[in-house]
Design a protein around this motif. Structure first.
Motif, PDB file in Angstrom:
ATOM      1  N   UNK A  33      81.315   4.805  33.791  1.00  0.00           N
ATOM      2  CA  UNK A  33      81.369   5.797  34.872  1.00  0.00           C
ATOM      3  C   UNK A  33      82.587   5.602  35.771  1.00  0.00           C
ATOM      4  N   UNK A  34      82.747   4.444  36.449  1.00  0.00           N
ATOM      5  CA  UNK A  34      83.916   4.314  37.320  1.00  0.00           C
ATOM      6  C   UNK A  34      85.229   4.229  36.568  1.00  0.00           C
ATOM      7  N   UNK A  35      85.213   3.598  35.405  1.00  0.00           N
ATOM      8  CA  UNK A  35      86.453   3.394  34.659  1.00  0.00           C
ATOM      9  C   UNK A  35      87.053   4.731  34.228  1.00  0.00           C
ATOM     10  N   UNK A  36      86.240   5.594  33.640  1.00  0.00           N
ATOM     11  CA  UNK A  36      86.750   6.883  33.179  1.00  0.00           C
ATOM     12  C   UNK A  36      87.000   7.814  34.361  1.00  0.00           C
ATOM     13  N   UNK A  37      86.136   7.744  35.369  1.00  0.00           N
ATOM     14  CA  UNK A  37      86.297   8.641  36.519  1.00  0.00           C
ATOM     15  C   UNK A  37      87.677   8.482  37.139  1.00  0.00           C
ATOM     16  N   UNK A  38      88.146   7.251  37.266  1.00  0.00           N
ATOM     17  CA  UNK A  38      89.466   7.006  37.858  1.00  0.00           C
ATOM     18  C   UNK A  38      90.589   7.527  36.978  1.00  0.00           C
ATOM     19  N   UNK A  39      90.307   7.698  35.697  1.00  0.00           N
ATOM     20  CA  UNK A  39      91.333   8.186  34.778  1.00  0.00           C
ATOM     21  C   UNK A  39      91.402   9.706  34.722  1.00  0.00           C
ATOM     22  N   UNK A  40      90.274  10.391  34.887  1.00  0.00           N
ATOM     23  CA  UNK A  40      90.246  11.826  34.611  1.00  0.00           C
ATOM     24  C   UNK A  40      90.129  12.708  35.848  1.00  0.00           C
ATOM     25  N   UNK A  41      89.362  12.261  36.880  1.00  0.00           N
ATOM     26  CA  UNK A  41      89.155  13.125  38.048  1.00  0.00           C
ATOM     27  C   UNK A  41      90.384  13.179  38.956  1.00  0.00           C
ATOM     28  N   UNK A  42      90.939  12.028  39.388  1.00  0.00           N
ATOM     29  CA  UNK A  42      92.134  12.114  40.243  1.00  0.00           C
ATOM     30  C   UNK A  42      93.320  12.814  39.565  1.00  0.00           C
ATOM     31  N   UNK A  43      93.378  12.762  38.236  1.00  0.00           N
ATOM     32  CA  UNK A  43      94.479  13.384  37.498  1.00  0.00           C
ATOM     33  C   UNK A  43      94.239  14.863  37.205  1.00  0.00           C
ATOM     34  N   UNK A  44      93.099  15.384  37.651  1.00  0.00           N
ATOM     35  CA  UNK A  44      92.836  16.807  37.506  1.00  0.00           C
ATOM     36  C   UNK A  44      92.361  17.252  36.140  1.00  0.00           C
ATOM     37  N   UNK A  45      91.986  16.298  35.279  1.00  0.00           N
ATOM     38  CA  UNK A  45      91.497  16.673  33.959  1.00  0.00           C
ATOM     39  C   UNK A  45      90.081  17.240  34.037  1.00  0.00           C
ATOM     40  N   UNK A  46      89.293  16.767  34.983  1.00  0.00           N
ATOM     41  CA  UNK A  46      87.958  17.301  35.286  1.00  0.00           C
ATOM     42  C   UNK A  46      87.747  17.244  36.783  1.00  0.00           C
ATOM     43  N   UNK A  47      86.849  18.094  37.292  1.00  0.00           N
ATOM     44  CA  UNK A  47      86.437  17.972  38.682  1.00  0.00           C
ATOM     45  C   UNK A  47      85.325  16.938  38.797  1.00  0.00           C
ATOM     46  N   UNK A  48      85.090  16.460  40.018  1.00  0.00           N
ATOM     47  CA  UNK A  48      84.013  15.486  40.235  1.00  0.00           C
ATOM     48  C   UNK A  48      82.665  16.077  39.863  1.00  0.00           C
ATOM     49  N   UNK A  49      82.466  17.373  40.152  1.00  0.00           N
ATOM     50  CA  UNK A  49      81.203  18.024  39.812  1.00  0.00           C
ATOM     51  C   UNK A  49      80.997  18.076  38.304  1.00  0.00           C
ATOM     52  N   UNK A  50      82.043  18.452  37.563  1.00  0.00           N
ATOM     53  CA  UNK A  50      81.945  18.501  36.101  1.00  0.00           C
ATOM     54  C   UNK A  50      81.655  17.118  35.537  1.00  0.00           C
ATOM     55  N   UNK A  51      82.295  16.106  36.102  1.00  0.00           N
ATOM     56  CA  UNK A  51      82.127  14.739  35.626  1.00  0.00           C
ATOM     57  C   UNK A  51      80.685  14.268  35.795  1.00  0.00           C
ATOM     58  N   UNK A  52      80.139  14.449  36.997  1.00  0.00           N
ATOM     59  CA  UNK A  52      78.792  13.953  37.278  1.00  0.00           C
ATOM     60  C   UNK A  52      77.711  14.758  36.567  1.00  0.00           C
ATOM     61  N   UNK A  53      77.961  16.055  36.354  1.00  0.00           N
ATOM     62  CA  UNK A  53      76.991  16.863  35.611  1.00  0.00           C
ATOM     63  C   UNK A  53      76.836  16.319  34.194  1.00  0.00           C
ATOM     64  N   UNK A  54      77.945  15.991  33.572  1.00  0.00           N
ATOM     65  CA  UNK A  54      77.891  15.430  32.223  1.00  0.00           C
ATOM     66  C   UNK A  54      77.249  14.064  32.191  1.00  0.00           C
ATOM     67  N   UNK A  55      77.520  13.254  33.204  1.00  0.00           N
ATOM     68  CA  UNK A  55      76.918  11.925  33.259  1.00  0.00           C
ATOM     69  C   UNK A  55      75.405  12.020  33.411  1.00  0.00           C
ATOM     70  N   UNK A  56      74.971  12.981  34.227  1.00  0.00           N
ATOM     71  CA  UNK A  56      73.530  13.184  34.366  1.00  0.00           C
ATOM     72  C   UNK A  56      72.906  13.632  33.061  1.00  0.00           C
ATOM     73  N   UNK A  57      73.578  14.553  32.352  1.00  0.00           N
ATOM     74  CA  UNK A  57      73.057  15.033  31.080  1.00  0.00           C
ATOM     75  C   UNK A  57      73.005  13.913  30.051  1.00  0.00           C
ATOM     76  N   UNK A  58      73.970  13.007  30.108  1.00  0.00           N
ATOM     77  CA  UNK A  58      74.008  11.900  29.153  1.00  0.00           C
ATOM     78  C   UNK A  58      72.779  11.009  29.258  1.00  0.00           C
ATOM     79  N   UNK A  59      72.110  11.027  30.435  1.00  0.00           N
ATOM     80  CA  UNK A  59      70.888  10.249  30.583  1.00  0.00           C
ATOM     81  C   UNK A  59      69.730  10.848  29.788  1.00  0.00           C
ATOM     82  N   UNK A  60      69.844  12.136  29.459  1.00  0.00           N
ATOM     83  CA  UNK A  60      68.718  12.832  28.830  1.00  0.00           C
ATOM     84  C   UNK A  60      68.689  12.674  27.321  1.00  0.00           C
ATOM     85  N   UNK A  61      69.767  12.175  26.756  1.00  0.00           N
ATOM     86  CA  UNK A  61      69.843  12.105  25.300  1.00  0.00           C
ATOM     87  C   UNK A  61      69.654  10.663  24.836  1.00  0.00           C
TER      88      UNK A  61
END
Length: 396
Positions: free
Chosen positions: A247-275
């Motif tokens: 979570x923190x490792x990838x977040x620092x790589x993709x969110x500050x660089x504009x590859x994903x928004x924080x909302x998009x990032x956390x939505x996927x992380x939440x969904x990943x808990x369901x599988x």
């Protein structure tokens, strides 16, 4: 011909067993190891309990997803290098497919403001806190390691970056080497596997070469797939502590660089808990959000490839390393810093992007209590969290 047929049948057997686990192994890495024991050791008798325990011990010493690495190792013991690959495919592909579909739906139907997306972020807060407490109890049992954890969290909050995380891990390892050798175990069970030291060195050389070459190529190229491969390969090579530390490792790589928004990032992380399956398949969602299905394939291969290379590299040598108190001390320091990195991530981006009201906080507290005290499985927490989000919306 008969020998080839038997090998093919063995690979099919590995694929079927691992695919069954890929569809049913909910609950995170500790639960995965319990599922593995039931299927591979108790039911199929592929290994004895002692060998299985040794494999788990080996994989705990490596960065990357421990449960996936255990599954890969069992596959290798059963069917060679190809058996390891087949074992990984069966265990991982089901969750990859689900997360790719979720990402495509998120993009197609503009789910960013949907109630269930916000609910998944609240679920992520509860799950990360649960993981943080569990890891803290196990990896920081004394004041010196708690101190390392708190210092790591403070530095990450003040100077958030992927490279700072690496420096923290290296520094913590050096502190562990100096101060924790006296806490090392005096007796370590021997471990053996039929992988040559030459192949191990070749695998390690490949890993190091890619870590050096990929960033250089990425700097002189504007290829988005090379950028994705570089990011996820580096993360897969350097993440200590299992899936939640992704979570923190990838977040620092993709969110500050504009590859994903924080909302998009956390939505996927939440969904990943369901599988079911490994949390590292979160990369499949992220890759899809960046560059479609091809991006998902590139990201998934990149984040798991270091696990294969590390296992092949480590197994021929790790038996000797595990006996050395210096090596055990380094890992104690590293593991303590991982808790601190996760603590920093719990505040930003998890809490800062998910808890906006007292109702949100109340729902997160309920979900955490169900998860931590009543031991409700993570997949059910997701369903309850989504339902609770809609209830909150109705009464607000």
């Amino acid at each position: 011909m008969s020998k080839q047929k038997n090998k093919f049948q063995m690979l099919i057997e590995i694929l079927l067993a691992s695919t069954k686990l890929g569809f049913t192994s909910f609950g995170g890495p500790v639960a995965h190891l319990a599922y593995f024991k039931d299927e591979y050791i108790d039911r199929r008798k592929w290994l004895d309990d002692k060998t299985y325990a040794d494999i788990i011990a080996v994989c705990q010493f490596l960065p990357g997803p421990a449960s996936s690495q255990v599954g890969i190792s069992i596959g290798m013991l059963r069917g060679g290098l190809l058996g390891g690959l087949v074992s990984w495919i069966g265990f991982t592909v089901p969750s990859i497919i689900v997360l790719i579909i979720f990402a495509l739906m998120y993009q197609t139907f503009d789910l960013g403001d949907a109630t269930f997306i916000h609910s998944l972020k609240i679920v992520a807060a509860a799950v990360v806190l649960h993981a943080l407490i569990g890891m803290g109890q196990k990896l920081t049992p004394d004041k010196p390691r708690i101190a390392i954890s708190l210092v790591a969290a403070t530095i990450m909050l003040l100077f958030p970056s992927a490279w700072m995380q690496i420096l923290i891990i290296v520094g913590a390892g050096l502190l562990g080497l100096k101060f924790f050798q006296d806490k090392a175990e005096s007796k370590v069970q021997p471990f053996s596997i039929r992988i040559s030291k030459k192949l191990g060195l070749t695998s390690l050389g490949t890993l190091i070469s890619l870590l050096i070459i990929l960033p250089l190529l990425n700097r002189i190229s504007d290829n988005p797939f090379l950028n994705i491969f570089d990011i996820f390969f580096r993360v897969g090579s350097l993440v200590f502590g299992g899936g939640h530390v992704v979570l923190p490792m990838i977040e620092r790589e993709v969110v500050p660089n504009g590859l994903l928004t924080a909302d998009e990032f956390l939505a996927g992380y939440g969904m990943a808990q369901a599988v079911p399956g490994p949390l590292f398949t979160f990369s499949s969602y992220l890759g899809t959000m960046m560059e479609g299905v091809t991006g998902a394939i590139v990201a998934t291969i990149a984040i798991f490839l270091p696990s294969f290379l590390l296992i092949i590299a480590a197994l021929p040598f790790l038996n000797e390393l595990r006996k050395r108190v210096s090596f055990q001390g380094i890992l104690m320091g590293v593991n303590a810093s991982v808790v601190g990195i996760l603590l920093a991530a719990f505040y930003d981006p998890v809490i800062s992007s998910s808890i906006f009201s007292t109702a949100d906080f109340a729902l997160a507290v309920i979900l955490f209590g169900l998860l931590n005290i009543w031991k409700v499985p993570a997949w059910l927490i997701v369903l309850l969290g989504v339902a609770g989000g809609y209830v909150v919306q109705l009464i607000s």
